[in-house]
Scaffold this active site. Structure first.
Site, PDB file in Angstrom:
ATOM      1  N   ASP A  53      -5.463  19.688  -4.417  1.00 20.72           N
ATOM      2  CA  ASP A  53      -6.114  18.548  -5.042  1.00 20.72           C
ATOM      3  C   ASP A  53      -5.305  17.287  -4.789  1.00 20.72           C
ATOM      4  OD1 ASP A  53      -8.077  17.390  -7.067  1.00 20.72           O
ATOM      5  OD2 ASP A  53      -6.139  16.889  -7.963  1.00 20.72           O
ATOM      6  N   TYR A  58      -3.005   8.495  -5.059  1.00 23.54           N
ATOM      7  CA  TYR A  58      -1.725   9.161  -5.241  1.00 23.54           C
ATOM      8  C   TYR A  58      -0.730   8.761  -4.151  1.00 23.54           C
ATOM      9  CZ  TYR A  58      -4.088  12.397  -8.515  1.00 23.54           C
ATOM     10  OH  TYR A  58      -4.793  12.960  -9.554  1.00 23.54           O
TER      11      TYR A  58
END
Length: 187
Positions: A53, A58
């Site tokens: 994931d 990020y």
């Protein structure tokens, strides 16, 4: 490793998955070298972890995953990633933002299709607008073969009673192949 069916996808995924967010963000926050990042991901795959994931938000996680998984057979893992429908405190209005983000995620990850594409961090106050404004685009990306399944994730610290996910599953159960409930060591 134990496996289970992920939501309505039919995908047989490992009970333990690898998330590339959090404070470490695949070692970006802790100083892991490229070789250490690759060794970490390869070890996960070797142990049977097959769900990874990530998110465009990020840091360089998608790029790192693409580099580290470049030589791993694509049928050895499923890739889930996310797109945030919010910017500057409001729901994004640019109709091209989601398709552009999917194309960039595909490029960074070095894959042809995203297994699960998720609306990221949706709160109850924007749920209706996100669905009205962006769900059709997500379906078109699915029909174009860029994504396989559609999911939604919550913002736990702003919705600790999970009311957005309750609404999603009650009002639009046909929309969501997966829902990501925030449940981790931080809460």
């Amino acid at each position: 490793m134990q496996y289970r069916t992920l939501g309505r996808t039919g995908l047989d995924v490992s009970l333990m998955s690898y998330g590339s967010g959090g404070p470490s963000r695949l070692g970006q926050g802790t100083g892991l070298s490229d070789a250490e990042q690759e060794a970490l991901l390869r070890r996960c795959i070797d142990l049977g972890v097959n769900l990874i994931d990530s998110s465009a938000n990020y840091g360089r996680s998608e790029e790192i995953l693409g580099r580290c998984l470049r030589d791993v057979p694509r049928d050895a893992y499923y890739m889930a990633t996310k797109w945030s429908p919010r910017a500057d405190g409001a729901v994004k209005t640019d109709a091209d933002d989601l398709p552009r983000s999917v194309d960039e995620s595909l490029r960074r990850l070095g894959i042809d299709v995203i297994d699960v594409m998720q609306f990221h961090g949706v709160t109850p106050d924007i749920y209706d607008e996100v669905v009205d404004r962006h769900f059709g685009t997500m379906r078109r990306l699915q029909e174009a073969g860029k994504i396989r399944y559609v999911g939604i994730t919550e913002m736990f610290f702003q919705d600790s009673d999970h009311s957005m996910l309750t609404r999603a599953l009650t009002e639009h159960p046909e929309h969501w192949d997966t829902v990501m409930l925030k449940y981790g060591i931080l809460n």
